[in-house]
Enzyme design. Structure first.
Site, PDB file in Angstrom:
ATOM      1  N   SER A  57      -0.902  -9.718  -2.555  1.00 53.52           N
ATOM      2  CA  SER A  57      -1.843 -10.221  -3.556  1.00 53.52           C
ATOM      3  C   SER A  57      -1.744 -11.746  -3.570  1.00 53.52           C
ATOM      4  CB  SER A  57      -1.467  -9.677  -4.939  1.00 53.52           C
ATOM      5  OG  SER A  57      -1.916 -10.590  -5.940  1.00 53.52           O
ATOM      6  N   HIS A 110      -5.083  -8.658  -0.816  1.00 56.48           N
ATOM      7  CA  HIS A 110      -5.490  -8.087  -2.106  1.00 56.48           C
ATOM      8  C   HIS A 110      -5.927  -9.231  -3.014  1.00 56.48           C
ATOM      9  CE1 HIS A 110      -5.243  -5.077  -5.371  1.00 56.48           C
ATOM     10  NE2 HIS A 110      -4.748  -6.058  -6.105  1.00 56.48           N
ATOM     11  N   ASP A 135      -7.206 -10.386  -6.535  1.00 52.50           N
ATOM     12  CA  ASP A 135      -7.305  -9.975  -7.931  1.00 52.50           C
ATOM     13  C   ASP A 135      -8.412 -10.735  -8.638  1.00 52.50           C
ATOM     14  OD1 ASP A 135      -3.818  -9.631  -7.827  1.00 52.50           O
ATOM     15  OD2 ASP A 135      -5.234  -8.016  -8.211  1.00 52.50           O
ATOM     16  N   MET A 195     -10.327 -11.259 -12.026  1.00 48.88           N
ATOM     17  CA  MET A 195     -10.135 -11.005 -13.447  1.00 48.88           C
ATOM     18  C   MET A 195     -11.202 -11.765 -14.254  1.00 48.88           C
ATOM     19  SD  MET A 195      -6.003 -11.454 -13.668  1.00 48.88           S
ATOM     20  CE  MET A 195      -4.896 -10.559 -12.568  1.00 48.88           C
ATOM     21  N   HIS A 216      -9.955  -6.365  -6.064  1.00 50.98           N
ATOM     22  CA  HIS A 216      -9.516  -5.550  -7.206  1.00 50.98           C
ATOM     23  C   HIS A 216     -10.214  -6.087  -8.447  1.00 50.98           C
ATOM     24  CE1 HIS A 216      -5.897  -4.353 -10.001  1.00 50.98           C
ATOM     25  NE2 HIS A 216      -7.012  -3.701 -10.287  1.00 50.98           N
ATOM     26  N   MET A 258     -10.819  -6.403 -11.920  1.00 47.93           N
ATOM     27  CA  MET A 258     -10.338  -6.148 -13.280  1.00 47.93           C
ATOM     28  C   MET A 258     -11.356  -6.793 -14.225  1.00 47.93           C
ATOM     29  SD  MET A 258      -6.328  -6.861 -12.535  1.00 47.93           S
ATOM     30  CE  MET A 258      -6.728  -7.709 -11.003  1.00 47.93           C
ATOM     31  N   MET A 277      -1.871   1.567 -10.546  1.00 44.80           N
ATOM     32  CA  MET A 277      -1.227   0.401 -11.142  1.00 44.80           C
ATOM     33  C   MET A 277       0.150   0.791 -11.660  1.00 44.80           C
ATOM     34  SD  MET A 277      -3.450  -1.922 -10.670  1.00 44.80           S
ATOM     35  CE  MET A 277      -2.569  -3.228 -11.542  1.00 44.80           C
ATOM     36  N   ASP A 335       0.133  -0.864  -6.855  1.00 46.68           N
ATOM     37  CA  ASP A 335      -0.025  -2.285  -7.186  1.00 46.68           C
ATOM     38  C   ASP A 335       0.717  -2.632  -8.477  1.00 46.68           C
ATOM     39  OD1 ASP A 335      -3.020  -4.283  -8.007  1.00 46.68           O
ATOM     40  OD2 ASP A 335      -0.937  -4.851  -7.547  1.00 46.68           O
TER      41      ASP A 335
HETATM   42  C1  DX5 Z   1      -1.977  -7.459 -11.648  1.00 48.91           C
HETATM   43  C2  DX5 Z   1      -2.603  -7.449 -10.253  1.00 48.91           C
HETATM   44  C3  DX5 Z   1      -1.572  -7.251  -9.180  1.00 48.91           C
HETATM   45  C4  DX5 Z   1      -0.535  -8.371  -9.134  1.00 48.91           C
HETATM   46  C5  DX5 Z   1       0.652  -7.944  -8.311  1.00 48.91           C
HETATM   47  O1  DX5 Z   1      -2.998  -7.348 -12.598  1.00 48.91           O
HETATM   48  O2  DX5 Z   1      -3.563  -6.414 -10.146  1.00 48.91           O
HETATM   49  O3  DX5 Z   1      -2.228  -7.132  -7.907  1.00 48.91           O
HETATM   50  O4  DX5 Z   1      -1.110  -9.532  -8.563  1.00 48.91           O
HETATM   51  O5  DX5 Z   1       1.625  -8.958  -8.412  1.00 48.91           O
HETATM   52  P1  DX5 Z   1       3.178  -8.545  -8.496  1.00 48.91           P
HETATM   53  O6  DX5 Z   1       3.488  -7.852  -7.167  1.00 48.91           O
HETATM   54  O7  DX5 Z   1       3.906  -9.838  -8.656  1.00 48.91           O
HETATM   55  O8  DX5 Z   1       3.315  -7.598  -9.654  1.00 48.91           O
HETATM   56 ZN    ZN Z   2      -4.285  -6.120  -8.122  1.00 51.31          ZN
END
Ligand code: DX5
Ligand code: ZN
Length: 216
Positions: A9, A34, A36, A38, A67, A69, A138, A177
């Site tokens: 990520s 990956h 993220d 948000m 991903h 979110m 998750m 994840d």
């Molecule tokens: C959290 C993300 C994850 C996160 C993982 O909301 O969806 O992908 O970046 O990071 P680590 O491995 O540090 O938990």
């Molecule tokens: Zn993620």
């Protein structure tokens, strides 16, 4: 079960240099990136849009999993598909029309993923198994990197595999994840994870190649 894939990520990377960081992670042995996404509503943080996704996919040749979110993913699916994201993953918790959303992702040209938060049951997968290409389990509450891995979620992995396999989703991959490190990677892989998403363990390590190798 093929070789497990490592999907770093980039949440913890220098966000102004994210394409170079993704290229470096590919060089370090990453199988996927990956991303993220948000929106500051579904989770309290705001990160990147499709423009940044496009700048990444242009520079690497490994798949990008976006991903999402975000509270209203249907507005964003075409933009992330056009940006070249191989997978677009939406959260089951944001919609009462998941099947339609998954179809929209495939129609836009990407593979369809569904993400489930730690407290979300997976039995709904029975009804969308043929429509998913990836299930993102998750093992942290989404929104931040560097959180504590929630081990109790592991039980969802074999349950997800069983539901997918017996309802026309045998081709779907299971990705995990959140807080994934070398301390739990072995358990996750033997539980049936096909992809390990890992953020801070890799990007905070000072040696991403070694961290990726350790996970494998
Ligand atoms: C959290 C993300 C994850 C996160 C993982 O909301 O969806 O992908 O970046 O990071 P680590 O491995 O540090 O938990
Ligand atoms: Zn993620």
């Amino acid at each position: 079960m093929g070789k497990v894939m490592i999907a770093p990520s980039v949440l913890g990377c220098d966000q102004g240099n994210i394409a170079e960081e993704a290229m470096a992670l590919q060089m370090a042995g990453a199988d996927m990136i990956h991303l993220d996404v948000m929106d500051g509503v579904f989770v309290p943080v705001l990160t990147t849009g499709a423009g940044v996704a496009a700048s990444i996919t242009r520079r690497i040749d490994i798949p990008v999993d976006a991903h999402l979110m975000v509270q209203n993913p249907s507005n964003l699916i075409k933009a992330f598909a056009d940006a070249g994201c191989a997978y677009i993953t939406v959260h089951a918790e944001v919609t009462s029309h998941l099947d339609r959303l998954l179809q929209q992702i495939r129609l836009a040209g990407s593979k369809a993923g569904v993400a489930v938060n730690p407290s979300t049951p997976v039995d709904f997968l029975r009804w969308v198994a043929p429509a998913v290409d990836l299930v993102l389990i998750m093992t942290v509450n989404p929104g931040y990197g560097g959180q504590k891995h929630l081990g109790y979620v592991h039980d969802k992995i074999p349950e997800t595999r069983r539901i997918l396999d017996s309802n026309g989703g045998a081709g779907a991959l299971i990705s995990v994840d959140g807080g994934v490190t070398d301390a739990n990677a072995g358990k996750l892989i033997s539980a049936g994870a096909d992809i390990l998403v890992s953020g801070s363990f890799i990007t905070g390590s000072g040696d991403p190649a070694a961290a990726i190798a350790k996970l494998r």
